[in-house]
Design an enzyme around this catalytic site. Sequence first.
Site, PDB file in Angstrom:
ATOM      1  CB  ILE A  94      -1.064  -0.048   1.138  1.00  0.00           C
ATOM      2  CG1 ILE A  94      -2.210   1.010   0.769  1.00  0.00           C
ATOM      3  CG2 ILE A  94      -0.429   0.254   2.444  1.00  0.00           C
ATOM      4  CD1 ILE A  94      -3.007   0.758  -0.332  1.00  0.00           C
ATOM      5  CB  SER A 141      10.836  -0.061   5.452  1.00  0.00           C
ATOM      6  OG  SER A 141       9.762  -1.100   5.323  1.00  0.00           O
ATOM      7  NE  ARG A 142      10.742  -5.630   9.210  1.00  0.00           N
ATOM      8  CZ  ARG A 142       9.926  -6.486   9.470  1.00  0.00           C
ATOM      9  NH1 ARG A 142      10.066  -7.489  10.609  1.00  0.00           N
ATOM     10  NH2 ARG A 142       8.961  -6.949   8.519  1.00  0.00           N
ATOM     11  CE  LYS A 187      -7.986  -1.814   6.071  1.00  0.00           C
ATOM     12  NZ  LYS A 187      -7.765  -3.016   5.029  1.00  0.00           N
ATOM     13  CG  ASP A 219      -6.598  -6.693   5.542  1.00  0.00           C
ATOM     14  OD1 ASP A 219      -6.167  -5.640   6.205  1.00  0.00           O
ATOM     15  OD2 ASP A 219      -6.542  -6.389   4.389  1.00  0.00           O
TER      16      ASP A 219
HETATM   17  P1  NAP Z   1       2.379  -5.730   3.133  1.00  0.00           P
HETATM   18  O1  NAP Z   1       2.459  -5.385   1.656  1.00  0.00           O
HETATM   19  O2  NAP Z   1       2.817  -6.657   3.935  1.00  0.00           O
HETATM   20  O3  NAP Z   1       3.468  -4.195   3.600  1.00  0.00           O
HETATM   21  C1  NAP Z   1       3.546  -3.846   4.977  1.00  0.00           C
HETATM   22  C2  NAP Z   1       4.910  -3.585   5.307  1.00  0.00           C
HETATM   23  O4  NAP Z   1       5.343  -3.445   6.560  1.00  0.00           O
HETATM   24  C3  NAP Z   1       6.027  -4.975   4.887  1.00  0.00           C
HETATM   25  O5  NAP Z   1       6.507  -4.561   3.674  1.00  0.00           O
HETATM   26  C4  NAP Z   1       7.123  -4.564   5.989  1.00  0.00           C
HETATM   27  O6  NAP Z   1       8.145  -3.928   5.502  1.00  0.00           O
HETATM   28  C5  NAP Z   1       6.690  -3.963   7.097  1.00  0.00           C
HETATM   29  N1  NAP Z   1       6.451  -4.603   8.538  1.00  0.00           N
HETATM   30  C6  NAP Z   1       6.722  -4.136   9.493  1.00  0.00           C
HETATM   31  N2  NAP Z   1       6.517  -5.026  10.535  1.00  0.00           N
HETATM   32  C7  NAP Z   1       6.096  -6.140   9.908  1.00  0.00           C
HETATM   33  C8  NAP Z   1       5.506  -7.340  10.210  1.00  0.00           C
HETATM   34  N3  NAP Z   1       5.612  -7.611  11.603  1.00  0.00           N
HETATM   35  N4  NAP Z   1       5.069  -8.124   9.468  1.00  0.00           N
HETATM   36  C9  NAP Z   1       5.225  -7.806   8.108  1.00  0.00           C
HETATM   37  N5  NAP Z   1       5.385  -6.747   7.652  1.00  0.00           N
HETATM   38  C10 NAP Z   1       5.946  -5.689   8.540  1.00  0.00           C
HETATM   39  O7  NAP Z   1       1.158  -5.016   3.606  1.00  0.00           O
HETATM   40  P2  NAP Z   1       0.346  -3.897   3.045  1.00  0.00           P
HETATM   41  O8  NAP Z   1      -0.884  -4.639   1.801  1.00  0.00           O
HETATM   42  O9  NAP Z   1       0.779  -2.786   2.304  1.00  0.00           O
HETATM   43  O10 NAP Z   1      -0.655  -3.476   4.208  1.00  0.00           O
HETATM   44  C11 NAP Z   1      -0.364  -2.777   5.108  1.00  0.00           C
HETATM   45  C12 NAP Z   1      -1.524  -2.197   5.748  1.00  0.00           C
HETATM   46  O11 NAP Z   1      -2.362  -1.376   4.748  1.00  0.00           O
HETATM   47  C13 NAP Z   1      -2.645  -3.037   6.551  1.00  0.00           C
HETATM   48  O12 NAP Z   1      -3.232  -2.542   7.500  1.00  0.00           O
HETATM   49  C14 NAP Z   1      -3.784  -3.007   5.106  1.00  0.00           C
HETATM   50  O13 NAP Z   1      -4.829  -3.633   5.818  1.00  0.00           O
HETATM   51  C15 NAP Z   1      -3.597  -1.870   4.628  1.00  0.00           C
HETATM   52  N6  NAP Z   1      -4.146  -1.520   3.393  1.00  0.00           N
HETATM   53  C16 NAP Z   1      -3.670  -2.581   2.339  1.00  0.00           C
HETATM   54  C17 NAP Z   1      -4.038  -2.249   1.131  1.00  0.00           C
HETATM   55  C18 NAP Z   1      -3.778  -3.147  -0.105  1.00  0.00           C
HETATM   56  O14 NAP Z   1      -4.146  -3.158  -1.005  1.00  0.00           O
HETATM   57  N7  NAP Z   1      -2.549  -4.022   0.074  1.00  0.00           N
HETATM   58  C19 NAP Z   1      -5.375  -1.493   0.802  1.00  0.00           C
HETATM   59  C20 NAP Z   1      -5.581  -0.518   1.742  1.00  0.00           C
HETATM   60  C21 NAP Z   1      -5.107  -0.777   3.115  1.00  0.00           C
HETATM   61  P3  NAP Z   1       9.615  -4.258   5.883  1.00  0.00           P
HETATM   62  O15 NAP Z   1      10.036  -5.760   5.996  1.00  0.00           O
HETATM   63  O16 NAP Z   1      10.630  -3.446   4.947  1.00  0.00           O
HETATM   64  O17 NAP Z   1       9.874  -3.677   7.431  1.00  0.00           O
END
Ligand code: NAP
Length: 314
Positions: A16, A38-39, A92, A170
């Site tokens: 996101i 970010s890690r 969110k 989610d």
């Molecule tokens: P994601 O692709 O998994 O990215 C989250 C990032 O957070 C990871 O790349 C990671 O980066 C970091 N992180 C830090 N602690 C973590 C942990 N314990 N486990 C996993 N990652 C961790 O997730 P996302 O889809 O972007 O979603 C993130 C948030 O945005 C969620 O709350 C989701 O509901 C919301 N959201 C997502 C979307 C969508 O379309 N994907 C849409 C709207 C809202 P590092 O490894 O570099 O630290």
Amino acid sequence: MPSEPHRIAIVGVGKIARDQHRPSIAGNPAFTLAATVSRHGFFDGVPAYTDLDAMLVARPDVTAVALCTPPQVRHALAARAIAAGRHVLLEKPPGATLSEVEDLTHRAATAGVTLFATWHSRFAPAVPRAAAWLAGRTVRRVAVTWKEDVRRWHPGQEWIWQAGGLGVFDPGINALSILTAIAPFPLRLESAVLEVPENRETPIAARLAFASETGADITADFDWRREGTQIWDIRAETDAGVMLLRDGGRRLEVDGAVLLDEPDAEYAGIYARFAALLAGGRSDVDLAPLRLVADAFMIGRRTTVAPFVDTPAP
Ligand code: NAP
């Protein structure tokens, strides 16, 4: 707009952050992307840190952070940013529990910083029009249908299957964020059935039934096993016709006639709102969608379903 843009850091460079936060910050002159934390993730040309505390110490010029991590780690990060006097935007859901978001609200008020719990679906173009159309009408029945393919939208994301990751809630909480914004009455969760894969901690499907003071029949059907056409619809039967809010809030129809059909600009809306909150020295934290999800986990009847085997991360 301030004379100088707010210097903002994105924390958690994942899907996101890449798809929406970075372009929306770039498109809003009230903000400059000044750092990432970010890690593993980073953006070329943007100063990158792997630890939040290190960034907060090194970069006093960064006045706001956008927390784009999974919800399970959000409270700890937000609390540290608030303690360092920074404004905080929360993706969110705003946290993994109600009490931790209430704790953040108190901390932000005490520190005198802005806390913004975003609900991106509320910024979908047809949502305000749907709320206006429903206001004052007698609603007899509402059916929320949110069915999508988890393998397509969340490949390899382990956190959604771990406790606190919400599973199908989610995306389902997006529907609830719209429903709580457009329903012209408060909603009370009456029953829930949660289908949990035997090898996972969170549900892959959920069916909810709500009660309201008006006696309207209100249900929600969330399913992550949908292949083919994806469905993000809210259908309301009223005394003045049938309203259909489609495509996650982008399209509004009444009795089959299209009233509004516009492209997505949800995150542009989020950053415009964040800029307005910062300018006014205000916070915006609405827990209604998260409360309904918490209620579903409290009273939901759990059934165990077939194991879920993910596709590898891209
Ligand atoms: P994601 O692709 O998994 O990215 C989250 C990032 O957070 C990871 O790349 C990671 O980066 C970091 N992180 C830090 N602690 C973590 C942990 N314990 N486990 C996993 N990652 C961790 O997730 P996302 O889809 O972007 O979603 C993130 C948030 O945005 C969620 O709350 C989701 O509901 C919301 N959201 C997502 C979307 C969508 O379309 N994907 C849409 C709207 C809202 P590092 O490894 O570099 O630290």
